[in-house]
Each structure stands twice: as C-alpha cells, then as structure tokens.
Design a protein around this motif. Sequence first.
Motif, PDB file in Angstrom:
ATOM      1  N   ARG A  85       0.853  -1.185   0.000  1.00  0.00           N
ATOM      2  CA  ARG A  85       0.000   0.000   0.000  1.00  0.00           C
ATOM      3  C   ARG A  85       0.889   1.235   0.000  1.00  0.00           C
ATOM      4  O   ARG A  85       1.830   1.340   0.780  1.00  0.00           O
ATOM      5  CB  ARG A  85      -0.908   0.047   1.230  1.00  0.00           C
ATOM      6  N   ALA A  86       0.573   2.165  -0.870  1.00  0.00           N
ATOM      7  CA  ALA A  86       1.313   3.425  -0.931  1.00  0.00           C
ATOM      8  C   ALA A  86       0.390   4.487  -1.503  1.00  0.00           C
ATOM      9  O   ALA A  86      -0.550   4.183  -2.233  1.00  0.00           O
ATOM     10  CB  ALA A  86       2.563   3.282  -1.792  1.00  0.00           C
ATOM     11  N   SER A  87       0.683   5.738  -1.207  1.00  0.00           N
ATOM     12  CA  SER A  87      -0.195   6.799  -1.664  1.00  0.00           C
ATOM     13  C   SER A  87       0.221   7.355  -3.017  1.00  0.00           C
ATOM     14  O   SER A  87      -0.609   7.771  -3.791  1.00  0.00           O
ATOM     15  CB  SER A  87      -0.237   7.922  -0.630  1.00  0.00           C
ATOM     16  N   ALA A  88       1.503   7.364  -3.331  1.00  0.00           N
ATOM     17  CA  ALA A  88       1.971   7.930  -4.598  1.00  0.00           C
ATOM     18  C   ALA A  88       2.920   6.950  -5.273  1.00  0.00           C
ATOM     19  O   ALA A  88       4.122   7.016  -5.105  1.00  0.00           O
ATOM     20  CB  ALA A  88       2.660   9.264  -4.348  1.00  0.00           C
ATOM     21  N   VAL A  89       2.346   6.045  -6.031  1.00  0.00           N
ATOM     22  CA  VAL A  89       3.147   5.026  -6.709  1.00  0.00           C
ATOM     23  C   VAL A  89       2.741   4.981  -8.165  1.00  0.00           C
ATOM     24  O   VAL A  89       1.563   5.040  -8.491  1.00  0.00           O
ATOM     25  CB  VAL A  89       2.943   3.632  -6.080  1.00  0.00           C
ATOM     26  N   GLU A  90       3.719   4.877  -9.021  1.00  0.00           N
ATOM     27  CA  GLU A  90       3.468   4.636 -10.437  1.00  0.00           C
ATOM     28  C   GLU A  90       4.394   3.513 -10.856  1.00  0.00           C
ATOM     29  O   GLU A  90       5.581   3.532 -10.563  1.00  0.00           O
ATOM     30  CB  GLU A  90       3.747   5.889 -11.269  1.00  0.00           C
ATOM     31  N   ILE A  91       3.873   2.517 -11.505  1.00  0.00           N
ATOM     32  CA  ILE A  91       4.685   1.410 -11.996  1.00  0.00           C
ATOM     33  C   ILE A  91       4.977   1.682 -13.455  1.00  0.00           C
ATOM     34  O   ILE A  91       4.049   1.869 -14.256  1.00  0.00           O
ATOM     35  CB  ILE A  91       3.963   0.071 -11.797  1.00  0.00           C
ATOM     36  N   ILE A  92       6.271   1.735 -13.786  1.00  0.00           N
ATOM     37  CA  ILE A  92       6.674   2.024 -15.157  1.00  0.00           C
ATOM     38  C   ILE A  92       7.482   0.856 -15.704  1.00  0.00           C
ATOM     39  O   ILE A  92       8.095   0.098 -14.958  1.00  0.00           O
ATOM     40  CB  ILE A  92       7.491   3.332 -15.253  1.00  0.00           C
ATOM     41  N   ALA A  93       7.469   0.730 -17.014  1.00  0.00           N
ATOM     42  CA  ALA A  93       8.243  -0.305 -17.691  1.00  0.00           C
ATOM     43  C   ALA A  93       8.582   0.191 -19.084  1.00  0.00           C
ATOM     44  O   ALA A  93       7.879   1.030 -19.651  1.00  0.00           O
ATOM     45  CB  ALA A  93       7.439  -1.596 -17.776  1.00  0.00           C
ATOM     46  N   GLY A  94       9.672  -0.306 -19.622  1.00  0.00           N
ATOM     47  CA  GLY A  94      10.076   0.048 -20.974  1.00  0.00           C
ATOM     48  C   GLY A  94       9.312  -0.783 -21.989  1.00  0.00           C
ATOM     49  O   GLY A  94       9.305  -2.009 -21.920  1.00  0.00           O
ATOM     50  N   ALA A  95       8.679  -0.131 -22.941  1.00  0.00           N
ATOM     51  CA  ALA A  95       7.907  -0.847 -23.964  1.00  0.00           C
ATOM     52  C   ALA A  95       8.818  -1.691 -24.851  1.00  0.00           C
ATOM     53  O   ALA A  95       8.391  -2.687 -25.409  1.00  0.00           O
ATOM     54  CB  ALA A  95       7.117   0.144 -24.806  1.00  0.00           C
ATOM     55  N   GLY A  96      10.075  -1.307 -24.969  1.00  0.00           N
ATOM     56  CA  GLY A  96      11.017  -2.051 -25.801  1.00  0.00           C
ATOM     57  C   GLY A  96      11.849  -3.060 -25.033  1.00  0.00           C
ATOM     58  O   GLY A  96      12.912  -3.469 -25.505  1.00  0.00           O
ATOM     59  N   ASP A  97      11.402  -3.476 -23.875  1.00  0.00           N
ATOM     60  CA  ASP A  97      12.154  -4.434 -23.060  1.00  0.00           C
ATOM     61  C   ASP A  97      12.223  -5.770 -23.785  1.00  0.00           C
ATOM     62  O   ASP A  97      11.209  -6.367 -24.109  1.00  0.00           O
ATOM     63  CB  ASP A  97      11.468  -4.608 -21.702  1.00  0.00           C
ATOM     64  N   MET A  98      13.451  -6.233 -24.036  1.00  0.00           N
ATOM     65  CA  MET A  98      13.639  -7.499 -24.740  1.00  0.00           C
ATOM     66  C   MET A  98      14.058  -8.619 -23.792  1.00  0.00           C
ATOM     67  O   MET A  98      14.333  -9.726 -24.226  1.00  0.00           O
ATOM     68  CB  MET A  98      14.672  -7.315 -25.852  1.00  0.00           C
ATOM     69  N   ILE A  99      14.113  -8.334 -22.490  1.00  0.00           N
ATOM     70  CA  ILE A  99      14.518  -9.342 -21.511  1.00  0.00           C
ATOM     71  C   ILE A  99      13.304  -9.996 -20.865  1.00  0.00           C
ATOM     72  O   ILE A  99      13.248 -11.203 -20.695  1.00  0.00           O
ATOM     73  CB  ILE A  99      15.457  -8.715 -20.458  1.00  0.00           C
ATOM     74  N   VAL A 100      12.324  -9.203 -20.481  1.00  0.00           N
ATOM     75  CA  VAL A 100      11.089  -9.730 -19.902  1.00  0.00           C
ATOM     76  C   VAL A 100       9.899  -9.151 -20.661  1.00  0.00           C
ATOM     77  O   VAL A 100      10.014  -8.150 -21.354  1.00  0.00           O
ATOM     78  CB  VAL A 100      10.952  -9.398 -18.393  1.00  0.00           C
ATOM     79  N   ASN A 101       8.756  -9.764 -20.514  1.00  0.00           N
ATOM     80  CA  ASN A 101       7.538  -9.243 -21.112  1.00  0.00           C
ATOM     81  C   ASN A 101       7.002  -8.150 -20.178  1.00  0.00           C
ATOM     82  O   ASN A 101       6.197  -8.411 -19.291  1.00  0.00           O
ATOM     83  CB  ASN A 101       6.514 -10.361 -21.288  1.00  0.00           C
ATOM     84  N   ALA A 102       7.494  -6.955 -20.400  1.00  0.00           N
ATOM     85  CA  ALA A 102       7.187  -5.844 -19.500  1.00  0.00           C
ATOM     86  C   ALA A 102       5.698  -5.530 -19.469  1.00  0.00           C
ATOM     87  O   ALA A 102       5.143  -5.236 -18.416  1.00  0.00           O
ATOM     88  CB  ALA A 102       7.971  -4.599 -19.910  1.00  0.00           C
ATOM     89  N   ARG A 103       5.070  -5.620 -20.597  1.00  0.00           N
ATOM     90  CA  ARG A 103       3.638  -5.282 -20.653  1.00  0.00           C
ATOM     91  C   ARG A 103       2.837  -6.234 -19.759  1.00  0.00           C
ATOM     92  O   ARG A 103       2.043  -5.808 -18.928  1.00  0.00           O
ATOM     93  CB  ARG A 103       3.132  -5.350 -22.091  1.00  0.00           C
ATOM     94  N   ALA A 104       3.070  -7.522 -19.865  1.00  0.00           N
ATOM     95  CA  ALA A 104       2.301  -8.494 -19.081  1.00  0.00           C
ATOM     96  C   ALA A 104       2.655  -8.419 -17.598  1.00  0.00           C
ATOM     97  O   ALA A 104       1.768  -8.358 -16.748  1.00  0.00           O
ATOM     98  CB  ALA A 104       2.553  -9.911 -19.604  1.00  0.00           C
ATOM     99  N   GLN A 105       3.946  -8.414 -17.279  1.00  0.00           N
ATOM    100  CA  GLN A 105       4.345  -8.436 -15.870  1.00  0.00           C
ATOM    101  C   GLN A 105       4.029  -7.133 -15.156  1.00  0.00           C
ATOM    102  O   GLN A 105       3.511  -7.137 -14.047  1.00  0.00           O
ATOM    103  CB  GLN A 105       5.833  -8.761 -15.757  1.00  0.00           C
ATOM    104  N   SER A 106       4.345  -6.018 -15.784  1.00  0.00           N
ATOM    105  CA  SER A 106       4.110  -4.721 -15.128  1.00  0.00           C
ATOM    106  C   SER A 106       2.625  -4.421 -14.990  1.00  0.00           C
ATOM    107  O   SER A 106       2.183  -3.893 -13.977  1.00  0.00           O
ATOM    108  CB  SER A 106       4.805  -3.609 -15.903  1.00  0.00           C
ATOM    109  N   ASN A 107       1.862  -4.755 -16.015  1.00  0.00           N
ATOM    110  CA  ASN A 107       0.414  -4.514 -15.924  1.00  0.00           C
ATOM    111  C   ASN A 107      -0.223  -5.399 -14.864  1.00  0.00           C
ATOM    112  O   ASN A 107      -1.124  -4.968 -14.153  1.00  0.00           O
ATOM    113  CB  ASN A 107      -0.262  -4.725 -17.273  1.00  0.00           C
ATOM    114  N   ARG A 108       0.231  -6.648 -14.758  1.00  0.00           N
ATOM    115  CA  ARG A 108      -0.320  -7.529 -13.723  1.00  0.00           C
ATOM    116  C   ARG A 108      -0.041  -6.963 -12.337  1.00  0.00           C
ATOM    117  O   ARG A 108      -0.934  -6.894 -11.487  1.00  0.00           O
ATOM    118  CB  ARG A 108       0.276  -8.932 -13.864  1.00  0.00           C
ATOM    119  N   LEU A 109       1.197  -6.527 -12.081  1.00  0.00           N
ATOM    120  CA  LEU A 109       1.536  -5.937 -10.787  1.00  0.00           C
ATOM    121  C   LEU A 109       0.747  -4.651 -10.547  1.00  0.00           C
ATOM    122  O   LEU A 109       0.215  -4.435  -9.463  1.00  0.00           O
ATOM    123  CB  LEU A 109       3.038  -5.658 -10.702  1.00  0.00           C
TER     124      LEU A 109
END
Length: 93
Positions: free
Chosen positions: A36-60
């Motif tokens: 729980r936090a009051s001011a959090v933004e989760i960011i990820a690089g759209a061009g990440d070639m190491i992990v599936n940033a879209r799936a993992q970051s959006n799930r979190l």
Amino acid sequence: MPLLGDVLRYTISPIVSRMMTPLLVMSMSRRPSQLRASAVEIIAGAGDMIVNARAQSNRLAHVVLGHDAQLIPDAGHMVHYPRSREQTHHPQC
C-alpha cells in the motif's frame, strides 16, 4: 570488557536472534496485494527485450494500483536510466 562480549555472543545473542528472525522475515515478505502506498506509479520500458514488461508490469499494477502500468515508449529493460538507447550506441557518452 572482552569477557562480557564473548559471553553475550555465545549465550544470549543466538537465542535473541532466533526469536527475532520470524518477525523480520514476516515483515519483509509481502505479496503485491499487501503493498500500500499513496503515490506510486509502476513504469516499464515498452522495448524491453529481456522480460515481457507489458504483461508483468500490468499484472503488478492491477494488483497494487488497480490500473495499467505506464509503458515508456523509447525505453528498454533499463527504463530507470535516462538516454539508455544513446548510451548503448555511444559508449563514450
């Protein structure tokens, strides 16, 4: 008092540390839904070639914040480094 240190080291300290370990581990191990936090933004690089940033970051982000993560269009895996693309092509920078 060199003797006192040795006595504490071999008698009281191991017992106290064994008693405190479960409390420390419990306080440090949190599931994403427990964060729980009051001011959090989760960011990820759209061009990440190491992990599936879209799936993992959006799930979190959905579990913690209730919405999608912010994908940075021109960033890769090292999204926290500014100008990472230019630095990889020009190491003298």
